[in-house]
Design a protein around this motif. Sequence first.
Motif, PDB file in Angstrom:
ATOM      1  N   TYR A  41      -7.509  -6.534 -22.779  1.00  0.00           N
ATOM      2  CA  TYR A  41      -6.523  -6.506 -21.705  1.00  0.00           C
ATOM      3  C   TYR A  41      -6.706  -5.278 -20.813  1.00  0.00           C
ATOM      4  O   TYR A  41      -6.441  -5.333 -19.621  1.00  0.00           O
ATOM      5  N   THR A  42      -7.178  -4.195 -21.393  1.00  0.00           N
ATOM      6  CA  THR A  42      -7.421  -2.986 -20.600  1.00  0.00           C
ATOM      7  C   THR A  42      -8.515  -3.237 -19.573  1.00  0.00           C
ATOM      8  O   THR A  42      -8.362  -2.889 -18.396  1.00  0.00           O
ATOM      9  N   GLU A  43      -9.612  -3.857 -19.985  1.00  0.00           N
ATOM     10  CA  GLU A  43     -10.699  -4.155 -19.051  1.00  0.00           C
ATOM     11  C   GLU A  43     -10.249  -5.164 -17.992  1.00  0.00           C
ATOM     12  O   GLU A  43     -10.591  -5.011 -16.818  1.00  0.00           O
ATOM     13  N   LEU A  44      -9.487  -6.164 -18.402  1.00  0.00           N
ATOM     14  CA  LEU A  44      -8.955  -7.134 -17.436  1.00  0.00           C
ATOM     15  C   LEU A  44      -8.103  -6.410 -16.394  1.00  0.00           C
ATOM     16  O   LEU A  44      -8.267  -6.632 -15.186  1.00  0.00           O
ATOM     17  N   PHE A  45      -7.237  -5.537 -16.845  1.00  0.00           N
ATOM     18  CA  PHE A  45      -6.381  -4.767 -15.945  1.00  0.00           C
ATOM     19  C   PHE A  45      -7.220  -3.935 -14.979  1.00  0.00           C
ATOM     20  O   PHE A  45      -6.933  -3.878 -13.779  1.00  0.00           O
ATOM     21  N   ILE A  46      -8.268  -3.295 -15.484  1.00  0.00           N
ATOM     22  CA  ILE A  46      -9.147  -2.472 -14.640  1.00  0.00           C
ATOM     23  C   ILE A  46      -9.810  -3.322 -13.559  1.00  0.00           C
ATOM     24  O   ILE A  46      -9.876  -2.928 -12.394  1.00  0.00           O
ATOM     25  N   PHE A  47     -10.275  -4.509 -13.920  1.00  0.00           N
ATOM     26  CA  PHE A  47     -10.906  -5.388 -12.928  1.00  0.00           C
ATOM     27  C   PHE A  47      -9.912  -5.816 -11.857  1.00  0.00           C
ATOM     28  O   PHE A  47     -10.242  -5.846 -10.674  1.00  0.00           O
ATOM     29  N   ILE A  48      -8.690  -6.149 -12.265  1.00  0.00           N
ATOM     30  CA  ILE A  48      -7.682  -6.571 -11.288  1.00  0.00           C
ATOM     31  C   ILE A  48      -7.308  -5.408 -10.363  1.00  0.00           C
ATOM     32  O   ILE A  48      -7.274  -5.556  -9.144  1.00  0.00           O
ATOM     33  N   VAL A  49      -7.054  -4.247 -10.949  1.00  0.00           N
ATOM     34  CA  VAL A  49      -6.659  -3.081 -10.145  1.00  0.00           C
ATOM     35  C   VAL A  49      -7.786  -2.681  -9.198  1.00  0.00           C
ATOM     36  O   VAL A  49      -7.538  -2.344  -8.035  1.00  0.00           O
ATOM     37  N   THR A  50      -9.019  -2.734  -9.667  1.00  0.00           N
ATOM     38  CA  THR A  50     -10.158  -2.385  -8.810  1.00  0.00           C
ATOM     39  C   THR A  50     -10.228  -3.307  -7.598  1.00  0.00           C
ATOM     40  O   THR A  50     -10.418  -2.847  -6.464  1.00  0.00           O
ATOM     41  N   ALA A  51     -10.058  -4.601  -7.821  1.00  0.00           N
ATOM     42  CA  ALA A  51     -10.080  -5.551  -6.697  1.00  0.00           C
ATOM     43  C   ALA A  51      -8.917  -5.279  -5.744  1.00  0.00           C
ATOM     44  O   ALA A  51      -9.099  -5.266  -4.521  1.00  0.00           O
ATOM     45  N   GLU A  52      -7.732  -5.052  -6.297  1.00  0.00           N
ATOM     46  CA  GLU A  52      -6.562  -4.772  -5.450  1.00  0.00           C
ATOM     47  C   GLU A  52      -6.765  -3.489  -4.640  1.00  0.00           C
ATOM     48  O   GLU A  52      -6.354  -3.403  -3.487  1.00  0.00           O
ATOM     49  N   LEU A  53      -7.415  -2.492  -5.255  1.00  0.00           N
ATOM     50  CA  LEU A  53      -7.657  -1.228  -4.549  1.00  0.00           C
ATOM     51  C   LEU A  53      -8.562  -1.406  -3.341  1.00  0.00           C
ATOM     52  O   LEU A  53      -8.432  -0.677  -2.356  1.00  0.00           O
ATOM     53  N   VAL A  54      -9.471  -2.357  -3.402  1.00  0.00           N
ATOM     54  CA  VAL A  54     -10.318  -2.640  -2.239  1.00  0.00           C
ATOM     55  C   VAL A  54      -9.432  -3.002  -1.053  1.00  0.00           C
ATOM     56  O   VAL A  54      -9.614  -2.490   0.056  1.00  0.00           O
ATOM     57  N   GLY A  55      -8.452  -3.866  -1.279  1.00  0.00           N
ATOM     58  CA  GLY A  55      -7.539  -4.252  -0.210  1.00  0.00           C
ATOM     59  C   GLY A  55      -6.674  -3.101   0.261  1.00  0.00           C
ATOM     60  O   GLY A  55      -6.482  -2.903   1.466  1.00  0.00           O
ATOM     61  N   VAL A  56      -6.159  -2.319  -0.680  1.00  0.00           N
ATOM     62  CA  VAL A  56      -5.302  -1.184  -0.329  1.00  0.00           C
ATOM     63  C   VAL A  56      -6.084  -0.146   0.476  1.00  0.00           C
ATOM     64  O   VAL A  56      -5.616   0.334   1.516  1.00  0.00           O
ATOM     65  N   LEU A  57      -7.272   0.195   0.004  1.00  0.00           N
ATOM     66  CA  LEU A  57      -8.084   1.198   0.715  1.00  0.00           C
ATOM     67  C   LEU A  57      -8.503   0.716   2.091  1.00  0.00           C
ATOM     68  O   LEU A  57      -8.504   1.484   3.057  1.00  0.00           O
ATOM     69  N   SER A  58      -8.838  -0.560   2.193  1.00  0.00           N
ATOM     70  CA  SER A  58      -9.195  -1.113   3.497  1.00  0.00           C
ATOM     71  C   SER A  58      -8.012  -1.017   4.454  1.00  0.00           C
ATOM     72  O   SER A  58      -8.177  -0.644   5.619  1.00  0.00           O
ATOM     73  N   ALA A  59      -6.824  -1.322   3.953  1.00  0.00           N
ATOM     74  CA  ALA A  59      -5.621  -1.230   4.789  1.00  0.00           C
ATOM     75  C   ALA A  59      -5.358   0.218   5.204  1.00  0.00           C
ATOM     76  O   ALA A  59      -4.983   0.481   6.352  1.00  0.00           O
TER      77      ALA A  59
ATOM     78  N   PRO B  72      -0.453 -10.258   3.696  1.00  0.00           N
ATOM     79  CA  PRO B  72      -0.467  -9.398   2.504  1.00  0.00           C
ATOM     80  C   PRO B  72      -0.118 -10.147   1.221  1.00  0.00           C
ATOM     81  O   PRO B  72      -0.676  -9.858   0.157  1.00  0.00           O
ATOM     82  N   VAL B  73       0.760 -11.127   1.310  1.00  0.00           N
ATOM     83  CA  VAL B  73       1.126 -11.903   0.124  1.00  0.00           C
ATOM     84  C   VAL B  73      -0.092 -12.660  -0.400  1.00  0.00           C
ATOM     85  O   VAL B  73      -0.420 -12.621  -1.596  1.00  0.00           O
ATOM     86  N   VAL B  74      -0.783 -13.347   0.501  1.00  0.00           N
ATOM     87  CA  VAL B  74      -1.964 -14.118   0.107  1.00  0.00           C
ATOM     88  C   VAL B  74      -3.043 -13.192  -0.447  1.00  0.00           C
ATOM     89  O   VAL B  74      -3.648 -13.484  -1.480  1.00  0.00           O
ATOM     90  N   TRP B  75      -3.272 -12.062   0.219  1.00  0.00           N
ATOM     91  CA  TRP B  75      -4.348 -11.175  -0.220  1.00  0.00           C
ATOM     92  C   TRP B  75      -4.085 -10.558  -1.588  1.00  0.00           C
ATOM     93  O   TRP B  75      -5.012 -10.393  -2.385  1.00  0.00           O
ATOM     94  N   VAL B  76      -2.848 -10.229  -1.897  1.00  0.00           N
ATOM     95  CA  VAL B  76      -2.541  -9.696  -3.234  1.00  0.00           C
ATOM     96  C   VAL B  76      -2.923 -10.729  -4.299  1.00  0.00           C
ATOM     97  O   VAL B  76      -3.539 -10.394  -5.317  1.00  0.00           O
ATOM     98  N   ILE B  77      -2.586 -11.970  -4.051  1.00  0.00           N
ATOM     99  CA  ILE B  77      -2.922 -13.043  -5.000  1.00  0.00           C
ATOM    100  C   ILE B  77      -4.431 -13.222  -5.093  1.00  0.00           C
ATOM    101  O   ILE B  77      -4.992 -13.313  -6.195  1.00  0.00           O
ATOM    102  N   LEU B  78      -5.102 -13.258  -3.950  1.00  0.00           N
ATOM    103  CA  LEU B  78      -6.557 -13.481  -3.955  1.00  0.00           C
ATOM    104  C   LEU B  78      -7.310 -12.337  -4.618  1.00  0.00           C
ATOM    105  O   LEU B  78      -8.264 -12.574  -5.378  1.00  0.00           O
ATOM    106  N   TYR B  79      -6.908 -11.094  -4.358  1.00  0.00           N
ATOM    107  CA  TYR B  79      -7.570  -9.968  -5.019  1.00  0.00           C
ATOM    108  C   TYR B  79      -7.366 -10.024  -6.528  1.00  0.00           C
ATOM    109  O   TYR B  79      -8.282  -9.717  -7.299  1.00  0.00           O
ATOM    110  N   ALA B  80      -6.186 -10.429  -6.971  1.00  0.00           N
ATOM    111  CA  ALA B  80      -5.948 -10.561  -8.412  1.00  0.00           C
ATOM    112  C   ALA B  80      -6.863 -11.634  -9.001  1.00  0.00           C
ATOM    113  O   ALA B  80      -7.474 -11.424 -10.066  1.00  0.00           O
ATOM    114  N   LEU B  81      -6.981 -12.770  -8.315  1.00  0.00           N
ATOM    115  CA  LEU B  81      -7.885 -13.828  -8.786  1.00  0.00           C
ATOM    116  C   LEU B  81      -9.329 -13.351  -8.827  1.00  0.00           C
ATOM    117  O   LEU B  81     -10.080 -13.672  -9.757  1.00  0.00           O
TER     118      LEU B  81
END
Length: 160
Positions: free
Chosen positions: A6-24, A50-59
């Motif tokens: 679960y830790t690695e899964l969390f890291i992958f999700i957060v990393t993807a979400e950070l791409v969107g946050v940093l780009s913004a 932003p709603v769609v992108w949060v979901i897509l980055y998590a996926l």
Amino acid sequence: MKIKSYTELFIFIVTAELVGVLSALVTGNFSGFFDKYLQPPLMPPAWVFPVVWVILYALMGISAYLVYSSDGSDEAQKLALGIYAAQLAANFSWSIVFFRFEELLGAAGVIILLLVLIILMIASFRQVSPPAAVLNIPYLLWVIFAAYLNIAAAVINKQV
């Protein structure tokens, strides 16, 4: 979906979400952007993005984790995750080109590259983890729609 860590899964999700946050963050405030340009037909309200992108980055993060944790060959995993990283880089740069630099035609080129990379990513993910590939179908469909919006905005605002 079998989760090994679960830790690695969390890291992958957060990393993807950070791409969107940093780009913004790099893009800056683009609230007035849409007031400057004619909008193409089918343009959704601004709050949808932003709603769609949060979901897509998590996926995306979940799918990359599935590839990373799969029992597939190391070579296939490395190739798939390399393409994943490349599409994240293209994804990161699109909003900067579109919103910050207001280069609608240049952004259209970036989003076409992004579409190609997403298709390659899905194909490579399918070789390692078919469920990971399926998780990216909404992303592909959304980027096709975003490409339409981008190209249509460039055309109706005479940036072609």
